[in-house]
Design a protein around this motif. Structure first.
Motif, PDB file in Angstrom:
ATOM      1  N   ALA A 118       0.824  -1.206   0.000  1.00 31.40           N
ATOM      2  CA  ALA A 118       0.000   0.000   0.000  1.00 31.40           C
ATOM      3  C   ALA A 118       0.861   1.262   0.000  1.00 31.40           C
ATOM      4  O   ALA A 118       0.509   2.263  -0.630  1.00 31.40           O
ATOM      5  CB  ALA A 118      -0.926  -0.002   1.216  1.00 31.40           C
ATOM      6  N   GLU A 119       1.987   1.220   0.707  1.00 29.12           N
ATOM      7  CA  GLU A 119       2.857   2.391   0.805  1.00 29.12           C
ATOM      8  C   GLU A 119       3.665   2.626  -0.463  1.00 29.12           C
ATOM      9  O   GLU A 119       3.984   3.759  -0.800  1.00 29.12           O
ATOM     10  CB  GLU A 119       3.815   2.220   1.995  1.00 29.12           C
ATOM     11  N   PRO A 121       3.213   1.794  -4.201  1.00 24.91           N
ATOM     12  CA  PRO A 121       2.345   1.254  -5.259  1.00 24.91           C
ATOM     13  C   PRO A 121       3.095   0.499  -6.354  1.00 24.91           C
ATOM     14  O   PRO A 121       2.526  -0.387  -6.991  1.00 24.91           O
ATOM     15  CB  PRO A 121       1.667   2.511  -5.829  1.00 24.91           C
ATOM     16  N   THR A 124       3.014  -3.215  -6.313  1.00 28.47           N
ATOM     17  CA  THR A 124       1.807  -3.932  -6.747  1.00 28.47           C
ATOM     18  C   THR A 124       2.052  -4.706  -8.036  1.00 28.47           C
ATOM     19  O   THR A 124       1.505  -5.789  -8.235  1.00 28.47           O
ATOM     20  CB  THR A 124       0.648  -2.941  -6.936  1.00 28.47           C
ATOM     21  N   THR A 174      -3.767  -4.260   2.205  1.00 28.09           N
ATOM     22  CA  THR A 174      -3.500  -3.244   1.178  1.00 28.09           C
ATOM     23  C   THR A 174      -4.772  -2.481   0.827  1.00 28.09           C
ATOM     24  O   THR A 174      -4.772  -1.241   0.741  1.00 28.09           O
ATOM     25  CB  THR A 174      -2.925  -3.913  -0.088  1.00 28.09           C
ATOM     26  N   ARG A 178      -5.644   1.555   1.432  1.00 30.79           N
ATOM     27  CA  ARG A 178      -5.918   2.421   0.288  1.00 30.79           C
ATOM     28  C   ARG A 178      -7.309   3.039   0.339  1.00 30.79           C
ATOM     29  O   ARG A 178      -7.573   4.019  -0.357  1.00 30.79           O
ATOM     30  CB  ARG A 178      -5.752   1.620  -1.017  1.00 30.79           C
ATOM     31  N   GLN A 179      -8.197   2.475   1.142  1.00 34.24           N
ATOM     32  CA  GLN A 179      -9.548   3.012   1.257  1.00 34.24           C
ATOM     33  C   GLN A 179      -9.714   3.966   2.429  1.00 34.24           C
ATOM     34  O   GLN A 179     -10.838   4.404   2.696  1.00 34.24           O
ATOM     35  CB  GLN A 179     -10.544   1.855   1.387  1.00 34.24           C
ATOM     36  N   LYS A 182      -9.414  10.244   2.306  1.00 34.25           N
ATOM     37  CA  LYS A 182      -8.400  11.264   2.062  1.00 34.25           C
ATOM     38  C   LYS A 182      -8.494  12.444   3.037  1.00 34.25           C
ATOM     39  O   LYS A 182      -7.479  12.951   3.501  1.00 34.25           O
ATOM     40  CB  LYS A 182      -8.518  11.772   0.615  1.00 34.25           C
ATOM     41  N   ARG A 203      -3.876   5.818   9.407  1.00 34.12           N
ATOM     42  CA  ARG A 203      -4.215   4.850   8.360  1.00 34.12           C
ATOM     43  C   ARG A 203      -4.460   3.445   8.919  1.00 34.12           C
ATOM     44  O   ARG A 203      -5.452   2.805   8.549  1.00 34.12           O
ATOM     45  CB  ARG A 203      -3.111   4.822   7.306  1.00 34.12           C
TER      46      ARG A 203
END
Length: 283
Positions: A118-119, A121, A124, A174, A178-179, A182, A203
């Motif tokens: 997640a940190e 990208p 991925t 992950t 990411r969800q 913001k 987070r």
């Protein structure tokens, strides 16, 4: 038919590679085997020291505290009592020790990998096809490298279960990170939070429902490997299922199978209940 002249087999190259690994890294595999075996033995010894009635009480309290439903707690405690009535209590503890060991190692490796994915990208691109392969590979295939590197017994069973059950916790960790909304992250940054503080204080807490869902799925997948791992000497309830299949003993298979189902339901209810506690309250 496919032309015989075009056939190209990689089996020999794979065998040569495995032989090289076994010769080159034999001490490393021995160390891993000793570590897993010691953890497994410690967990199983600890489980066997607890009286059977304490487990019944623990299941009832765990389900009640996690779900808040007294009726579910009583019913699942009664179901757990049935495992003892079937004469499968000792085998159930063996199975539980393998599951606990596999899940603990999966979480120790999977959650940090999920955070890193997640940190960063770009990771991925590497992790996604790897996880896809791990999740789509038939579970029996995992027994092959487990046996090659660790022989037969509970250690290769833990290794195979570890590989099979790790992807969900990586993916859902992950996804949970990411969800994270913001605005919450922007507010923390506005107050001067560093990247580590943002991860630790904002987070990860907000991603806990997703992480708990990953823990739940990892545990369920570990339980799904119980019968498969019995084929390489893992013993436990899976061995009873395997023996009942070989002997076409339907009654014995039913008792051992329903015992595995009871364990799965109890663990599922507790982990799901704990996961819901992390969900934000709706107004």
């Amino acid at each position: 038919m496919f032309p015989d002249a075009w056939e190209f087999h990689v089996a020999q190259y794979v065998n040569d590679g495995v032989d090289w690994l076994l010769v080159r890294f034999a001490p490393a595999f021995d160390s891993i085997s000793v570590f897993i075996s010691s953890v497994l033995s410690g967990i199983q010894s600890s489980l066997e020291m607890v009286p059977w009635w304490a487990y019944i009480i623990a299941v009832a309290l765990g389900v009640w505290l996690a779900t808040g439903k007294k009726k579910s707690a009583v019913i699942l405690a009664a179901f757990t009592f049935c495992i003892g009535l079937f004469g499968l209590w000792g085998l159930a503890l063996e199975t539980l020790s393998i599951i606990i060991t596999s899940v603990l190692i999966s979480l120790l490796l999977g959650i940090p990998l999920g955070v890193m994915t997640a940190e960063f990208p770009r990771g991925t691109a590497f992790m996604k096809p790897l996880l896809d392969g791990m999740q789509t590979m038939p579970s029996f295939v995992y027994l092959i490298p487990a046996m090659m590197f660790f022989g037969l017994g509970k250690v290769p069973a833990v290794f195979a279960t570890l590989i099979y059950s790790m992807p969900p916790v990586i993916r859902l960790t992950t996804l949970g990170l990411r969800q994270v909304p913001k605005p919450a992250q922007e507010a923390a940054i506005a107050y001067g939070a560093t990247r580590w503080q943002l991860l630790k204080e904002v987070r990860l807490p907000l991603a806990m429902p997703g992480i708990m869902a990953g823990i739940n799925q990892t545990t369920m997948m570990a339980l799904a490997m119980v019968v498969v791992c019995a084929m390489i000497g893992a013993r436990g309830l899976g061995q009873e299922v395997l023996l009942s299949i070989n002997r076409i003993d339907i009654g014995r298979g039913f008792e051992s199978g329903i015992s595995i189902v009871i364990m799965a339901i109890v663990i599922d209810r507790i982990t799901q209940g704990l996961g819901k506690r992390w969900e934000p309250k709706r107004r």
